[in-house]
Design a protein around this motif. Sequence first.
Motif, PDB file in Angstrom:
ATOM      1  N   CYS A  18     -23.931   8.633  31.205  1.00 48.20           N
ATOM      2  CA  CYS A  18     -24.940   8.578  30.133  1.00 48.20           C
ATOM      3  C   CYS A  18     -24.743   9.720  29.132  1.00 48.20           C
ATOM      4  N   LEU A  19     -24.425  10.920  29.656  1.00 48.39           N
ATOM      5  CA  LEU A  19     -24.218  12.054  28.759  1.00 48.39           C
ATOM      6  C   LEU A  19     -22.986  11.836  27.873  1.00 48.39           C
ATOM      7  N   THR A  20     -21.932  11.269  28.513  1.00 46.44           N
ATOM      8  CA  THR A  20     -20.709  11.025  27.734  1.00 46.44           C
ATOM      9  C   THR A  20     -20.982  10.034  26.614  1.00 46.44           C
ATOM     10  N   ILE A  21     -21.681   8.969  26.963  1.00 44.34           N
ATOM     11  CA  ILE A  21     -22.022   7.978  25.933  1.00 44.34           C
ATOM     12  C   ILE A  21     -22.929   8.599  24.873  1.00 44.34           C
ATOM     13  N   GLY A  22     -23.859   9.449  25.324  1.00 39.47           N
ATOM     14  CA  GLY A  22     -24.762  10.101  24.375  1.00 39.47           C
ATOM     15  C   GLY A  22     -24.022  11.017  23.415  1.00 39.47           C
ATOM     16  N   VAL A  23     -23.065  11.787  23.990  1.00 35.64           N
ATOM     17  CA  VAL A  23     -22.277  12.688  23.144  1.00 35.64           C
ATOM     18  C   VAL A  23     -21.473  11.881  22.128  1.00 35.64           C
ATOM     19  N   MET A  24     -20.884  10.779  22.638  1.00 34.23           N
ATOM     20  CA  MET A  24     -20.084   9.948  21.743  1.00 34.23           C
ATOM     21  C   MET A  24     -20.945   9.382  20.628  1.00 34.23           C
ATOM     22  N   VAL A  25     -22.113   8.882  20.976  1.00 35.48           N
ATOM     23  CA  VAL A  25     -23.020   8.334  19.950  1.00 35.48           C
ATOM     24  C   VAL A  25     -23.463   9.438  18.992  1.00 35.48           C
TER      25      VAL A  25
END
Length: 242
Positions: A18-25
Motif C-alpha cells: 500500500c505504501l509503495t502504491i501510495g508513493v507511486m501515486v
Amino acid sequence: MMRPKAGWATIILIIVTCLTIGVMVGLVIRDWDRFIVMPLNEIGDFLAGTAGTVALIWIVYGYLQQNKALEIQQAELKNSVEALNLQTEELRNSVEQQRLSAEHLGTQAKTMEEQARNTRLQLAEERKQIIVETYPLLTARKAHSRVVDGKLHQNLEFQNIAADCTAGELTISSKTAVSTEKKFNLLRRYEVLDYMLIVESTKEAQTDITITSMSNRNKKRQQTFRWSKGSITEIKCVPPKD
C-alpha cells in the motif's frame, strides 16, 4: 488439510504494498505536468519498476507460504501414517484376541462335549444297573446230552445274572420236542435253572424256549431262546437288556 494462517509478515507485506502504491501515486500527482508529457516507454518503465518490486516481494512471499503449506501437509501425512500404524496394530491385537477367544471356546466346547459324553455313559451305566437290579436276566448254555430210545435228551442250564426271580415259567414251542413246560419259584441271582430238553433225534427242526420270570419288585421279563443244530441262542428279550 490445514492452511497457513496470515501472520505479521502478511500484514507488513500488505502495508508495504500500500505504501509503495501510495508513493507511486504521490509522485505521479506531484509531477503530474511532467508525467503527462513523458513518453509512453518511460511511463511503462516507471510503472514496471514500481510494480515489479512489489510483484517480486509477493512471489517470494508466496513461495515461502507454499513451503510452509507443504510442511504442514507433510506433518499431516506423517500423522496419518502413524494413525494407520496404530490402527493396524490395534487390528492385529484384535485378531489375536479373537484367535485366543476362538481357541478358548474350542477348548470349552471339547470339555463340554467330553463331560456330556461321560454323563451319557454314566447315565447309561446307571440305567443298566437299575435294569439289572429290577429285572431277572437269564443266560443259557448246554450241558451234557444223551440219546435214549431214539430221542435226544439235552440238558440246558439257565443262569440268572440279574435281580432275584420270585416266580417263573418255561414253555416250549416245537413240533419235534416232547418236553413239557416247567414252572419254578425262587431263582436267586447267579443260581442255575436246569431243564431237560427232549426232542426227536432224527429231526433237525428248531425249538423255541420261552421263559417268563418275575422279580421281587413285580417286574416281568420274557426271554426266548432257540435250540437248533446243537446250539442255543437268545433271539428275543422284553424289556431289552440295555
